[in-house]
Design an enzyme around this catalytic site. Structure first.
Site, PDB file in Angstrom:
ATOM      1  N   GLU A   1      55.514  44.841  24.422  1.00 12.94           N
ATOM      2  CA  GLU A   1      55.678  44.438  25.838  1.00 12.94           C
ATOM      3  C   GLU A   1      55.800  42.923  25.973  1.00 12.94           C
ATOM      4  OE1 GLU A   1      52.890  44.933  24.398  1.00 12.94           O
ATOM      5  OE2 GLU A   1      51.302  43.689  25.287  1.00 12.94           O
TER       6      GLU A   1
ATOM      7  N   HIS B   1      52.662  43.770  19.886  1.00  9.82           N
ATOM      8  CA  HIS B   1      52.883  43.808  21.340  1.00  9.82           C
ATOM      9  C   HIS B   1      54.361  43.934  21.693  1.00  9.82           C
ATOM     10  CE1 HIS B   1      48.851  42.512  22.730  1.00  9.82           C
ATOM     11  NE2 HIS B   1      48.810  41.797  21.616  1.00  9.82           N
TER      12      HIS B   1
ATOM     13  N   CYS C   1      47.042  46.635  20.805  1.00 15.55           N
ATOM     14  CA  CYS C   1      46.184  45.525  20.363  1.00 15.55           C
ATOM     15  C   CYS C   1      44.715  45.813  20.695  1.00 15.55           C
ATOM     16  CB  CYS C   1      46.675  44.210  20.966  1.00 15.55           C
ATOM     17  SG  CYS C   1      45.926  42.778  20.179  1.00 15.55           S
TER      18      CYS C   1
END
Lengths: 980, 268
Positions: B224, B222, B97
């Protein structure tokens, strides 16, 4: 004064946002063809100039060569008809300018000095032939006269030279000293000091309202007579801040009538929590209630979670973006300032504004001068401010709501809340406890002090009037705050470098330092040490300024070296501004002169007691008469398209709700993406537990029955979490009262009865309050288009926020209907309770019976629901609230993108049954195989309505009442904000 | 399934996803240090002690002056030789990002040659606002980052992820197999630029690219943020289906494979 000024303009070669931007302003009725945007950086230095090569280097760093072009001291070339440049007024926070300055400093290895800066501005190039009226509307939409400067040029005027470089430096006159103020005055003149402020000896003008009443001024007069001297202006301003409604909550603290001798707070809010905690004994979930910047409950054996909800109403009326941004980053500091510092992990929000499709002609001055901002501008600005605050700070913002009512046009309500997480202990030390000790240094951390927000606290305790000071408007700087938040919560706290911390909110240093001084027993402040944004501020201004992004800490002398080194390494400004003492006095010096020296006891407790008297307001209203159509299809679609019911998903997707990696149940749910009533977030990665959040408010019930209103708000907030599977005994509450005209006995009576409801609701459910806030004068006083005085007061508004700990998020339940064939139940009883409902509002009918919560029945039901969810018997659950059963059923179906075939019982008129807002109810869908077990749990309290399936919502009572395809319902549900 | 190689996860100035990124790596088997950029600049930490450099998500400098730009300037002005040295070694760099935006501004992707000029841009989203929603990603190349991944399902949350570059650059990126992930529809067919499958208007549905040498990856979404099954947007429906089929609930999501791939690289 800067000697060298250069202007760098940056524009996209093909701006990807051109279409959206143009469309947005066209949708406001401005017939422009294209609206181009140029980013402008005005670099002003005095110590050194930049060569053309250096300026090119700067231009390259401020732009992206792949998609942008820049020009140095040369106007952007383009085809357009008008140029409108919008920049900031002097002293307004300019985050982009600051970042540009830092980049230049980093690149050239020097620091900008005093009188040097980079200013950002936006140059709009308008294509289209606009009438003067449209141009005026465009200018009004692009800039806000309270914070922005706007310069316009036609294409001819722009010519080859473009726009003039503007450097909005703050210029203040000579340094002002502190002065004594004579209080030996007649009452009329004394009252004027309270109402309009101290007469400034230099300017001859009043400095702005102290919001001190005559009784309070007399107490101050007496105190200084006893001391045998006149008060200094610093002392008076400081007392006004500390004694303000905003800080001391006098209305909630004062005795009321004969039946509330200890005041509403102690009698209703605190007493509820005390009673519940006592009953719960060892199972008490509270860790810290009311005394700190947030409240806290147990999360698990190692962690606690905090919560605080604030309002930022008055500033948001004037500058909705800046007001809301300041609101959310401000309440983040209530988390950082809890105990020794909790990590902000979830933001929540709520907006009450006027209908954004209206433009009420209201003005702050006669002769149509100083108009209010239209509701849409306020709504969009507030939405944007909370979003930027959370997004830039890396805090997810899953939970929130919007509520529209014509009585919020003059004064919107902007609620901003934050949940924090922290270990319960570190190295054997409890982290929720803090104490400044005598000898500790007073350290201010974060941003510098300017004139921003002076009289902010007193200002929000006064109704908005034409003399509202412009300094009440401020813009937050989330990155400055993020920097100190990270270093405090993630480093300094666990290095044990400080003993106490609090945030600088209302009242600035005057409140934060004086508050912490209670921990040690006194303070000694050297005001001239405080770093300023610009020179020329008077001592009283420095002391009470509400410049944002600041914390005050107590750092032991032996640790100050290590503390300062760490702050410097993280590029965070920190300054020791004095010492905590045990002298019992609050002493402030400025350039060697004592400008304040008063007893801490008087400062905090010298406030004279008020006795409030209320006057009953009727709560019995006749049942309104109106007809019921045979088919309810049109009504269903109209209800789904009501602004208080429809989708506001554009907010949910604009707010980052996944950062920190804890997303479990978000703001929209199901493949059909319907907005949920509650959200669930993991805040400790390796725990199976999660934090559920929900909120409840029913402002339209307040005028009819404030007691029932409070019960309904509590119930909705609690029920949202019950639907996720959170047990009642893991839920705590927060109260936010936003009242109006709280000097009127009728309003106070409503307040009292709402507070009684708060006690009964919380104690009934066993859900303690852990924190709360009130804002008592949400009234707008101004003029209509014909200069007639107008007062618009918000409906008495109580927001109840619930926070609960889910024991196992994998067992949680979402709101969407899941599979064909699942059974649909409504759990709980439906009464003919339409008073204050969305249905009656839609019909334009007044009166009626406000829904009354049967709290004992609800409590039993919620316990069963927790058990059923734990056993996996529930496929989906959703609370019935605004709009009633039919709206809730439609939402569950839309979320699952699957229809329902339902039959409702007879015995009540179908529209009343389907649109009644009786509390305590949930819609539940159940797998066919779980039917028996589910019905066994609930018995007669669960009413089977039908089953899930097909592509229409069909409801019958003998005959078909409604049969609507999902597509039609979705179109209605998404229509009102489709263009946002 | 662990490695002794260590990751440096950058923090500071508004970077905000360092903690969950470190957790994802840890769960995949790689330890990391969260290091403030100023500690690298001051020499208190040394990049060469690490094998993986991560620029995690965030809002460095509030996205002022273009997302990732100000932070990239800080790296270029203060850490450039360390970064060049790191790139020359057998090391990996990941930008997620805001991290991708930083890599793009630094020229670490696509990095056709060692001059590393800026070749791509992540412009403001076509809708002009931040977009936070789950997207589906499909690998567009077989490389160390995408191995064994059929698809990822994770959030985007950015205001500037609208990938663009010149036609020549695009042709070269595609020809050399440097497109790592593209946005796709739920059924894994191409998004074809259509919102919301392609959430920002990215050219050729590009969600992530690698450097020419394959050792640097920039990715807008993302993974994560959706490490666990319960992080997935549609997990309640999946759960209900699994339950009725009598199957157990997984604890992890498919997105963890992405981090395992990184760990696997250092084990080999």
């Amino acid at each position: 004064m800067a000697s060298y000024v250069h202007r760098i303009e940056v524009h996209y070669t093909h701006d990807p946002r051109l279409q959206t931007r143009t469309g947005r302003y066209r949708s406001l009725g401005i017939p422009l063809r294209e609206l181009h945007l140029v980013d402008v950086y005005t670099i002003a230095t005095s110590g050194r100039d930049f060569s053309p090569e250096e300026l090119s280097r700067i231009g390259a760093q401020l732009s992206n060569p792949i998609v942008q072009r820049y020009s140095v001291d040369r106007p952007t070339e383009a085809d357009f008809d008008y140029a409108i440049e919008v920049g900031f007024l002097p002293g307004v926070t300019d985050n982009v300018g600051t970042t540009a300055r830092q980049t230049i400093e980093d690149s050239f290895g020097f620091r900008f000095g005093e009188g040097e800066a980079v200013f950002s501005s936006q140059l709009y190039l308008v294509v289209g032939d606009l009438t003067p009226g449209s141009r005026e509307r465009l200018v009004a939409a692009l800039g806000n006269p309270l914070i922005n400067r706007v310069h316009e040029k036609s294409r001819e005027e722009y010519g080859e030279k473009g726009m003039e470089p503007v450097t909005p430096f703050v210029h203040l006159g000579d340094l002002q000293a502190a002065g004594a103020v004579d209080l030996d005055l007649f009452d009329a003149e004394l009252a004027r000091i309270g109402k309009e402020g101290i007469l400034d000896p230099v300017t001859g003008e009043r400095r702005g309202p102290l919001a001190l009443d005559l009784a309070q001024l007399h107490a101050i007069q007496d105190y200084f007579r006893r001391l045998g001297r006149k008060p200094m202006d610093v002392e008076l301003e400081s007392l006004a801040q500390t004694w303000s409604e905003h800080c001391k909550h006098t209305i909630f603290a004062s005795p009321m009538d004969d039946d509330v001798p200890r005041g509403l707070y102690k009698t209703c809010i605190q007493a509820a929590t005390n009673t519940i905690r006592k009953d719960r004994g060892e199972n008490d979930i509270c860790v810290s209630v009311f005394t700190d910047n947030s409240g806290a409950i147990i999360f698990d054996d190692e962690h606690l979670v905090t919560c605080k909800v604030e309002t930022h109403n008055s500033p948001s009326a004037l500058d909705p973006f800046g007001g809301a941004l300041t609101g959310i980053v401000g309440v983040n500091r209530d988390t950082i300032g809890f105990g020794l510092g909790a990590k902000p992990c979830i933001n929540i929000y709520g907006f009450c504004t006027g209908d954004p499709d209206t433009e009420p002609p209201l003005f702050r001055a006669r002769n149509r001068e100083n108009p209010i901002l239209p509701p849409r501008r306020i709504f969009e600005g507030a939405v944007s401010g909370v979003g930027v605050g959370g997004n830039c700070s890396g805090i997810p913002t899953p939970q929130g709501w919007c509520y529209f009512h014509d009585r919020y046009v003059g004064k919107p309500l902007v609620f901003a809340g934050t949940v924090g997480v922290m270990p319960r202990a570190h190295d054997g030390k409890l982290l929720h406890e803090k104490q400044a000790l005598p000898g500790d240094l007073i350290v201010m951390v974060g941003g510098r002090v300017g004139k921003d927000g002076i009289h902010g606290a007193t200002f929000s305790s006064e109704a908005l009037d034409p003399e509202s000071p412009v300094t009440a408007v401020q813009i937050g700087d989330p990155i400055t705050q993020k920097k100190f938040s990270d270093v405090i919560v993630k480093e300094a706290r666990d290095l044990d470098l400080y003993r106490s911390i609090t945030d600088n909110g209302a009242g600035g240093l005057s409140c934060s330092v004086a508050e912490m001084a209670r921990e040690s027993g006194g303070c000694h402040v050297l005001l001239d040490r405080v770093p300023l944004k610009y020179p020329g501020m008077a001592p009283w201004e420095i002391w009470i300024s509400e410049s944002q992004e600041r914390m005050t800490l107590a750092v032991p002398e032996e640790k100050i070296g290590a503390f300062m080194v760490l702050m410097r390494k993280r590029d965070v400004e920190a300054t020791a501004i004095g010492t905590f003492t045990d002298t019992g006095r609050c002493v402030v010096k400025y350039n060697g002169e004592t400008v304040m020296d008063i007893d801490l006891d008087f400062l905090h407790d010298g406030l004279p007691e008020k006795h409030l008297v209320t006057e009953p307001v009727t709560t019995a209203y006749p049942e309104p008469e109106f007809g019921c159509p045979d088919r309810l299809d049109d009504l269903l679609l109209a209800m789904l398209a009501r602004k208080n019911i429809c989708s506001k998903e554009f907010i949910s997707t604009r707010y980052d709700h996944t950062v920190q990696g804890g997303h479990v149940l978000g703001p929209v749910q199901g493949s059909g993406r319907v907005q949920a009533a509650a959200t669930l977030t993991k805040v400790v990665p390796d725990s199976t537990k999660g934090v559920g959040l929900s909120q409840g408010l029913f402002p339209t019930y307040s005028e009819l029955d404030p007691y029932r209103m409070a019960l309904a708000a509590i119930d909705a907030a609690v029920r949202g979490l019950i639907a996720l599977g959170i047990p009642l005994d893991a839920i705590a509450l927060l109260d936010n009262f936003c009242w109006c005209s709280s000097d009127e006995p009728g309003r106070l009576w409503q307040l009292k009865h709402a507070a009684f409801g708060c006690y009964d609701g919380a104690v009934g459910f066993g859900t303690p309050y852990i924190s709360g806030k009130d804002s008592m004068f949400n009234d707008f006083s101004g003029f209509d288009a014909d200069s007639n005085p107008v007062k618009v007061s918000v409906p008495p508004t109580l927001l109840i926020t619930s926070i609960g700990v889910h024991p196992d998020v994998t067992a949680a339940v979402s709101m969407d209907a899941k599979f064909e064939g699942d059974l649909v139940y409504v759990v709980g009883e439906t009464g003919e309770e339409l008073g204050g409902s969305e249905y009656l509002a839609h019909l334009g009918v007044e009166g009626g019976t406000v829904p009354l919560l049967d709290i004992e029945a609800a409590k039993v039901r919620y316990g069963r629901m927790t058990g059923a969810i734990e056993r996996g018997l529930v496929a989906s659950a959703f609370p019935v609230t605004h709009g009633g059963l039919l709206v809730a059923l439609a939402k569950v179906a839309l979320a699952g993108e699957i229809g329902m075939d339902l039959a409702i019982p007879g015995g009540m008129r179908s529209d009343r049954y389907l649109f009644s807002e009786s509390p305590g109810r949930l819609i539940v869908t159940v797998a066919p195989g779980d039917r028996e077990a589910f019905e066994e749990v609930f018995g007669g309290d669960a009413h089977l309505l039908g089953h899930v399936g097909g592509t229409t919502l069909r409801v019958s009572a003998g005959e078909v009442l409604v049969e609507q395809p999902l597509a039609a319902m979705e179109a209605a549900y998404r229509a009102p904000f489709g263009g946002y | 399934m662990t490695t002794t190689a260590k990751a440096l996860v950058m923090s500071g100035y508004g970077i905000n996803s360092e903690m969950e990124t470190a957790v994802a790596l840890m769960r995949a088997g790689m330890a990391s240090d969260i290091v403030h950029i100023n500690d690298l600049i001051a020499g208190e930490k040394t990049l060469s002690d690490y094998r993986l450099l991560v620029f995690p998500g965030g809002f460095s400098y509030g996205d002022d002056m273009g997302a990732g730009n100000a932070c990239a300037n800080r790296v270029r002005n203060n850490l450039w030789s360390d970064v060049e040295e790191f790139l020359a070694g057998d090391n990996l760099v990941l930008g997620i990002c805001n991290g991708f935006q930083i890599l793009a501004n630094l020229g670490l992707v696509p990095a056709f040659d060692e001059d590393r000029p800026r070749e791509i841009a992540l412009m403001p989203n076509r809708k002009g606002v931040l977009e936070c929603r789950f997207v589906t990603l499909k690998p567009a190349a077989e490389n160390l980052w995408t191995r064994g991944i059929t698809h990822l399902y994770c959030p985007v949350s950015h205001g500037e992820g609208n990938f663009t570059c010149s036609e020549e650059t695009l042709a070269r990126i595609e020809r050399e197999g440097m497109v790592a992930f593209r946005y796709v529809r739920d059924d894994l067919s191409p998004a074809g630029g259509e919102y919301p499958y392609n959430p920002n208007g990215a050219l050729a549905d590009i969600a992530g690219i690698t450097s020419a040498d394959g050792k640097v990856l920039g990715l807008m979404p993302h993974p994560e943020r959706a490490m666990e099954f319960v992080n997935l947007y549609d997990w309640p429906t999946r759960k209900e289906r699994l339950k009725r089929e009598g199957k157990p609930l997984p604890s992890e999501s498919m997105n963890m494979q992405f981090f395992r791939n990184i760990v696997a690289y250092f084990r080999e």
